[in-house]
Design a protein around this motif. Structure first.
Motif, PDB file in Angstrom:
ATOM      1  N   GLN A   1       9.135   6.440  -0.632  1.00  0.00           N
ATOM      2  CA  GLN A   1       9.175   5.767  -1.923  1.00  0.00           C
ATOM      3  C   GLN A   1       7.803   5.853  -2.570  1.00  0.00           C
ATOM      4  O   GLN A   1       6.803   5.511  -1.955  1.00  0.00           O
ATOM      5  CB  GLN A   1       9.564   4.310  -1.753  1.00  0.00           C
ATOM      6  CG  GLN A   1       9.743   3.570  -3.064  1.00  0.00           C
ATOM      7  CD  GLN A   1      10.162   2.123  -2.863  1.00  0.00           C
ATOM      8  OE1 GLN A   1      10.160   1.632  -1.740  1.00  0.00           O
ATOM      9  NE2 GLN A   1      10.518   1.450  -3.914  1.00  0.00           N
ATOM     10  N   VAL A   2       7.801   6.322  -3.824  1.00  0.00           N
ATOM     11  CA  VAL A   2       6.544   6.450  -4.548  1.00  0.00           C
ATOM     12  C   VAL A   2       6.156   5.085  -5.062  1.00  0.00           C
ATOM     13  O   VAL A   2       6.916   4.459  -5.804  1.00  0.00           O
ATOM     14  CB  VAL A   2       6.699   7.446  -5.723  1.00  0.00           C
ATOM     15  CG1 VAL A   2       5.418   7.535  -6.501  1.00  0.00           C
ATOM     16  CG2 VAL A   2       7.126   8.810  -5.182  1.00  0.00           C
ATOM     17  N   PRO A   3       4.997   4.579  -4.698  1.00  0.00           N
ATOM     18  CA  PRO A   3       4.633   3.217  -5.085  1.00  0.00           C
ATOM     19  C   PRO A   3       4.282   3.047  -6.551  1.00  0.00           C
ATOM     20  O   PRO A   3       4.362   1.940  -7.070  1.00  0.00           O
ATOM     21  CB  PRO A   3       3.433   2.919  -4.193  1.00  0.00           C
ATOM     22  CG  PRO A   3       2.840   4.248  -3.881  1.00  0.00           C
ATOM     23  CD  PRO A   3       3.987   5.191  -3.822  1.00  0.00           C
ATOM     24  N   LEU A   4       3.839   4.113  -7.213  1.00  0.00           N
ATOM     25  CA  LEU A   4       3.463   4.025  -8.618  1.00  0.00           C
ATOM     26  C   LEU A   4       4.222   5.084  -9.404  1.00  0.00           C
ATOM     27  O   LEU A   4       4.190   6.265  -9.048  1.00  0.00           O
ATOM     28  CB  LEU A   4       1.954   4.243  -8.801  1.00  0.00           C
ATOM     29  CG  LEU A   4       1.027   3.271  -8.076  1.00  0.00           C
ATOM     30  CD1 LEU A   4      -0.424   3.680  -8.278  1.00  0.00           C
ATOM     31  CD2 LEU A   4       1.247   1.849  -8.543  1.00  0.00           C
ATOM     32  N   VAL A   5       4.885   4.677 -10.474  1.00  0.00           N
ATOM     33  CA  VAL A   5       5.656   5.603 -11.289  1.00  0.00           C
ATOM     34  C   VAL A   5       5.260   5.435 -12.746  1.00  0.00           C
ATOM     35  O   VAL A   5       5.416   4.345 -13.309  1.00  0.00           O
ATOM     36  CB  VAL A   5       7.165   5.375 -11.121  1.00  0.00           C
ATOM     37  CG1 VAL A   5       7.943   6.332 -12.021  1.00  0.00           C
ATOM     38  CG2 VAL A   5       7.574   5.558  -9.665  1.00  0.00           C
ATOM     39  N   GLU A   6       4.770   6.541 -13.327  1.00  0.00           N
ATOM     40  CA  GLU A   6       4.368   6.510 -14.729  1.00  0.00           C
ATOM     41  C   GLU A   6       5.524   6.955 -15.623  1.00  0.00           C
ATOM     42  O   GLU A   6       6.387   7.736 -15.208  1.00  0.00           O
ATOM     43  CB  GLU A   6       3.184   7.454 -14.980  1.00  0.00           C
ATOM     44  CG  GLU A   6       1.957   7.204 -14.134  1.00  0.00           C
ATOM     45  CD  GLU A   6       1.918   8.057 -12.882  1.00  0.00           C
ATOM     46  OE1 GLU A   6       0.819   8.280 -12.343  1.00  0.00           O
ATOM     47  OE2 GLU A   6       2.996   8.519 -12.444  1.00  0.00           O
ATOM     48  N   SER A   7       5.490   6.484 -16.873  1.00  0.00           N
ATOM     49  CA  SER A   7       6.456   6.921 -17.879  1.00  0.00           C
ATOM     50  C   SER A   7       5.820   6.761 -19.245  1.00  0.00           C
ATOM     51  O   SER A   7       4.786   6.099 -19.396  1.00  0.00           O
ATOM     52  CB  SER A   7       7.755   6.117 -17.785  1.00  0.00           C
ATOM     53  OG  SER A   7       7.496   4.744 -18.026  1.00  0.00           O
ATOM     54  N   GLY A   8       6.443   7.393 -20.244  1.00  0.00           N
ATOM     55  CA  GLY A   8       5.990   7.223 -21.621  1.00  0.00           C
ATOM     56  C   GLY A   8       5.219   8.395 -22.190  1.00  0.00           C
ATOM     57  O   GLY A   8       4.870   8.383 -23.369  1.00  0.00           O
ATOM     58  N   GLY A   9       4.966   9.411 -21.396  1.00  0.00           N
ATOM     59  CA  GLY A   9       4.262  10.572 -21.916  1.00  0.00           C
ATOM     60  C   GLY A   9       5.136  11.359 -22.872  1.00  0.00           C
ATOM     61  O   GLY A   9       6.338  11.103 -23.015  1.00  0.00           O
ATOM     62  N   GLY A  10       4.515  12.330 -23.549  1.00  0.00           N
ATOM     63  CA  GLY A  10       5.276  13.159 -24.463  1.00  0.00           C
ATOM     64  C   GLY A  10       4.372  13.941 -25.386  1.00  0.00           C
ATOM     65  O   GLY A  10       3.162  14.041 -25.155  1.00  0.00           O
ATOM     66  N   LEU A  11       4.973  14.476 -26.422  1.00  0.00           N
ATOM     67  CA  LEU A  11       4.267  15.277 -27.425  1.00  0.00           C
ATOM     68  C   LEU A  11       4.097  14.440 -28.684  1.00  0.00           C
ATOM     69  O   LEU A  11       5.065  13.855 -29.176  1.00  0.00           O
ATOM     70  CB  LEU A  11       5.065  16.545 -27.732  1.00  0.00           C
ATOM     71  CG  LEU A  11       4.545  17.429 -28.872  1.00  0.00           C
ATOM     72  CD1 LEU A  11       3.175  17.990 -28.516  1.00  0.00           C
ATOM     73  CD2 LEU A  11       5.542  18.539 -29.154  1.00  0.00           C
ATOM     74  N   VAL A  12       2.879  14.400 -29.202  1.00  0.00           N
ATOM     75  CA  VAL A  12       2.593  13.620 -30.396  1.00  0.00           C
ATOM     76  C   VAL A  12       1.577  14.367 -31.241  1.00  0.00           C
ATOM     77  O   VAL A  12       0.768  15.137 -30.716  1.00  0.00           O
ATOM     78  CB  VAL A  12       2.073  12.217 -30.008  1.00  0.00           C
ATOM     79  CG1 VAL A  12       0.745  12.297 -29.270  1.00  0.00           C
ATOM     80  CG2 VAL A  12       1.982  11.302 -31.209  1.00  0.00           C
ATOM     81  N   GLN A  13       1.626  14.169 -32.535  1.00  0.00           N
ATOM     82  CA  GLN A  13       0.649  14.797 -33.426  1.00  0.00           C
ATOM     83  C   GLN A  13      -0.672  14.031 -33.389  1.00  0.00           C
ATOM     84  O   GLN A  13      -0.696  12.829 -33.089  1.00  0.00           O
ATOM     85  CB  GLN A  13       1.175  14.831 -34.850  1.00  0.00           C
ATOM     86  CG  GLN A  13       2.298  15.827 -35.072  1.00  0.00           C
ATOM     87  CD  GLN A  13       2.675  15.958 -36.533  1.00  0.00           C
ATOM     88  OE1 GLN A  13       2.510  15.022 -37.310  1.00  0.00           O
ATOM     89  NE2 GLN A  13       3.175  17.127 -36.907  1.00  0.00           N
ATOM     90  N   ALA A  14      -1.726  14.729 -33.712  1.00  0.00           N
ATOM     91  CA  ALA A  14      -3.047  14.093 -33.781  1.00  0.00           C
ATOM     92  C   ALA A  14      -2.982  12.899 -34.736  1.00  0.00           C
ATOM     93  O   ALA A  14      -2.373  12.971 -35.808  1.00  0.00           O
ATOM     94  CB  ALA A  14      -4.085  15.097 -34.242  1.00  0.00           C
ATOM     95  N   GLY A  15      -3.604  11.813 -34.327  1.00  0.00           N
ATOM     96  CA  GLY A  15      -3.558  10.587 -35.107  1.00  0.00           C
ATOM     97  C   GLY A  15      -2.432   9.655 -34.716  1.00  0.00           C
ATOM     98  O   GLY A  15      -2.404   8.494 -35.148  1.00  0.00           O
ATOM     99  N   GLY A  16      -1.518  10.138 -33.905  1.00  0.00           N
ATOM    100  CA  GLY A  16      -0.374   9.340 -33.499  1.00  0.00           C
ATOM    101  C   GLY A  16      -0.681   8.434 -32.328  1.00  0.00           C
ATOM    102  O   GLY A  16      -1.824   8.338 -31.857  1.00  0.00           O
ATOM    103  N   SER A  17       0.378   7.778 -31.848  1.00  0.00           N
ATOM    104  CA  SER A  17       0.242   6.793 -30.768  1.00  0.00           C
ATOM    105  C   SER A  17       1.282   7.045 -29.686  1.00  0.00           C
ATOM    106  O   SER A  17       2.353   7.605 -29.945  1.00  0.00           O
ATOM    107  CB  SER A  17       0.437   5.384 -31.324  1.00  0.00           C
ATOM    108  OG  SER A  17      -0.511   5.073 -32.312  1.00  0.00           O
ATOM    109  N   LEU A  18       0.929   6.620 -28.480  1.00  0.00           N
ATOM    110  CA  LEU A  18       1.848   6.627 -27.348  1.00  0.00           C
ATOM    111  C   LEU A  18       1.525   5.419 -26.481  1.00  0.00           C
ATOM    112  O   LEU A  18       0.383   4.954 -26.448  1.00  0.00           O
ATOM    113  CB  LEU A  18       1.700   7.888 -26.506  1.00  0.00           C
ATOM    114  CG  LEU A  18       2.401   9.169 -26.931  1.00  0.00           C
ATOM    115  CD1 LEU A  18       2.037  10.307 -25.979  1.00  0.00           C
ATOM    116  CD2 LEU A  18       3.906   8.992 -26.985  1.00  0.00           C
ATOM    117  N   ARG A  19       2.534   4.965 -25.768  1.00  0.00           N
ATOM    118  CA  ARG A  19       2.330   3.878 -24.819  1.00  0.00           C
ATOM    119  C   ARG A  19       2.816   4.328 -23.450  1.00  0.00           C
ATOM    120  O   ARG A  19       3.996   4.648 -23.284  1.00  0.00           O
ATOM    121  CB  ARG A  19       3.091   2.628 -25.245  1.00  0.00           C
ATOM    122  CG  ARG A  19       2.776   1.394 -24.404  1.00  0.00           C
ATOM    123  CD  ARG A  19       3.769   0.291 -24.670  1.00  0.00           C
ATOM    124  NE  ARG A  19       3.329  -0.999 -24.174  1.00  0.00           N
ATOM    125  CZ  ARG A  19       4.157  -1.984 -23.875  1.00  0.00           C
ATOM    126  NH1 ARG A  19       5.462  -1.825 -24.025  1.00  0.00           N
ATOM    127  NH2 ARG A  19       3.686  -3.152 -23.457  1.00  0.00           N
TER     128      ARG A  19
END
Length: 133
Positions: A1-19
């Motif tokens: 079992q992986v203890p840490l799992v990331e999510s929320g990445g992706g492709l965004v234009q410069a100036g944009g936001s991600l969480r």
């Protein structure tokens, strides 16, 4: 079992936001500081942001100069950490990793403490963030 799992990445234009989100499982991470690192192609993994273990719901955050003022790290309990990224730049393109390091001394760790990649106890598998120009 992986203890840490990331999510929320992706492709965004410069100036944009991600969480980004990091969900920890398998054990409690209340005694751990949590951090986000990133690794761009051909470069070493580098510290981006960190948040200390909580003491009476008080947490201390730390940021690399390259993201200060644009990224915000937060923690809503012992096992979930977020990285709010705003005003993204093409140079922010990287795989972002969540990491956990046991914090034995309460309070705010020294800046150098966050940067010691080899001292972290757990790592996630990473999530890709791509910022287009």
């Amino acid at each position: 079992q992986v203890p840490l799992v990331e999510s929320g990445g992706g492709l965004v234009q410069a100036g944009g936001s991600l969480r980004l989100s990091c969900a920890a499982s398998g054990r409690t991470f209340s005694d751990y500081a949590m951090a986000w690192f990133r690794q761009a192609p051909g470069k070493e993994r580098e510290f981006a942001a960190g948040i200390s273990r909580g003491v009476s719901n008080v947490y201390y955050a730390a940021y690399a100069d390259s993201v200060k003022g644009r990224f915000t790290i937060s923690r809503d309990n012992a096992n979930t950490v977020y990285l709010q990224m705003k005003s993204l730049k093409p140079e922010d393109t990287a795989v972002y990793y969540c990491a956990a390091r046991r914090q034995s001394v309460l309070g705010a760790p020294s800046p150098r403490w966050w940067y010691l990649v080899g001292e972290y106890d757990y790592w996630g598998q990473g999530t890709q963030v791509t910022v287009s120009s």
